[in-house]
Design a protein around this motif. Structure first.
Motif, PDB file in Angstrom:
ATOM      1  N   TYR A 173      68.321 -42.709   0.266  1.00  0.00           N
ATOM      2  CA  TYR A 173      67.258 -43.097  -0.664  1.00  0.00           C
ATOM      3  C   TYR A 173      67.771 -44.272  -1.498  1.00  0.00           C
ATOM      4  N   MET A 174      67.008 -45.357  -1.563  1.00  0.00           N
ATOM      5  CA  MET A 174      67.461 -46.552  -2.279  1.00  0.00           C
ATOM      6  C   MET A 174      67.162 -46.457  -3.769  1.00  0.00           C
ATOM      7  N   THR A 175      67.384 -45.304  -4.350  1.00  0.00           N
ATOM      8  CA  THR A 175      66.997 -45.023  -5.727  1.00  0.00           C
ATOM      9  C   THR A 175      67.682 -45.953  -6.716  1.00  0.00           C
ATOM     10  N   GLY A 176      69.007 -46.046  -6.642  1.00  0.00           N
ATOM     11  CA  GLY A 176      69.740 -46.878  -7.591  1.00  0.00           C
ATOM     12  C   GLY A 176      69.405 -48.346  -7.467  1.00  0.00           C
ATOM     13  N   GLU A 177      69.278 -48.828  -6.242  1.00  0.00           N
ATOM     14  CA  GLU A 177      68.959 -50.242  -6.046  1.00  0.00           C
ATOM     15  C   GLU A 177      67.545 -50.566  -6.506  1.00  0.00           C
ATOM     16  N   LEU A 178      66.595 -49.667  -6.223  1.00  0.00           N
ATOM     17  CA  LEU A 178      65.229 -49.878  -6.696  1.00  0.00           C
ATOM     18  C   LEU A 178      65.167 -49.920  -8.219  1.00  0.00           C
TER      19      LEU A 178
END
Length: 307
Positions: A173-178
């Motif tokens: 999941y690209m949570t931190g980058e988003l």
């Protein structure tokens, strides 16, 4: 026993895109000394990894030239020291140990890079990890359990399942980058005052994120501010909650969820998990990483006889 009486036997390295960390280790996995530097892969000039490694470990010069070096993380990627093929799921500590790729160290000895892991995720897309597979094998080794669910928060958060001491599935999941992109480059982060963490705003975001339709829900970070439903100083807390809530909506289990990584970020995830009624426990990402690398080191007799 003091650190001065410990005998160094090998070097553990975590080399990522942003940071470099090296640990001087004993045979049984105790840390004698540590070097950290903000010299990730992208900061290495012209692919000079061997020379950069010598510079970064110069405080240990004269002490480590005969020691085996075991490296993990993005150092084994296409942008790293050597493009190391991924190990395919299911992945065990044995698989990682059997698929090490060697590189030549600046003093002529060999170092070994641990392969990442790859497999199809729940959406039947190819998924990959580098570095987290070491943490997960370290977690499995520490727990000694046959069925483990883990979250590894970060720029690219991972949800993973371990069964019979093997990594059998995971999802990125690209949570931190988003969060970083939205905060820095979208209308949601413009003209915000100094931000302060708010648990209430964060949990309100978690609830919002679990509603689905993420691209629609994200916009509420603007409208909740416009209509004074959330303080302008708490918008980042709310946005973080939305993204983490959306990520955690994928989890459905009555089992204990292990959260592995940085304590501050893991605590946010644990707060969200408690809020939605799931049990969790935080473990140090460093401890799991070093446990995994130590197990790989101890399984490779040839590596242990280098010195």
């Amino acid at each position: 026993m003091t650190k001065k009486s410990l005998i160094p036997s090998w070097i553990a390295v975590d080399w990522g895109t942003s940071n470099f960390r090296a640990f001087l280790m004993t045979e049984d996995g105790l840390v004698i000394d540590k070097i950290t530097a903000s010299c990730g892969l992208l900061a290495v000039p012209d692919g000079l990894f061997s020379e950069t490694f010598r510079q970064l470990t110069s405080p240990w010069a004269g002490k480590i030239e005969s020691l085996p070096v075991l490296l993990g993380g993005m150092v084994g990627s296409q942008q790293g020291w050597c493009d190391v093929p991924y190990a395919s799921l299911p992945v065990s500590i044995h698989d990682l140990s059997e698929n090490l790729v060697d590189v030549e160290l600046p003093w002529g000895q060999k170092g070994w890079i641990v392969p990442g892991a790859a497999g199809d995720n729940q959406f039947e897309f190819h998924d990959v990890m580098r570095g987290e597979e070491i943490q997960l094998m370290g977690l499995a080794h520490q727990l000694g359990q046959n069925n483990v669910i883990a979250i590894l928060p970060g720029t690219h958060s991972k949800h993973a399942r371990i069964k019979q001491q093997s990594l059998i599935s995971f999802q990125t999941y690209m949570t931190g980058e988003l969060f970083s992109i939205l905060k820095q480059h979208s209308i949601l982060g413009r003209q915000l005052p100094e931000q302060h963490h708010s648990k209430n705003a964060f949990l309100k975001g978690v609830d919002a994120g679990r509603k689905g339709l993420l691209s629609a829900v994200i916009f509420s970070a603007r409208t909740e501010r416009l209509f004074n439903h959330i303080s302008s100083s708490n918008i980042e807390s709310y946005l973080s909650g939305i993204l983490i809530g959306a990520e955690l909506s994928a989890i459905s289990t009555d089992d204990l969820v292990y959260i592995v990584g940085d304590e501050k970020l893991c605590t946010l995830y644990q707060t969200a998990l408690v809020h939605i009624g799931l049990k969790s426990k935080i473990l140090s990402g460093d401890d799991c990483f070093l446990s995994g690398l130590t197990t790989i080191y101890q399984k490779n007799e040839g590596m242990r006889n280098v010195a």
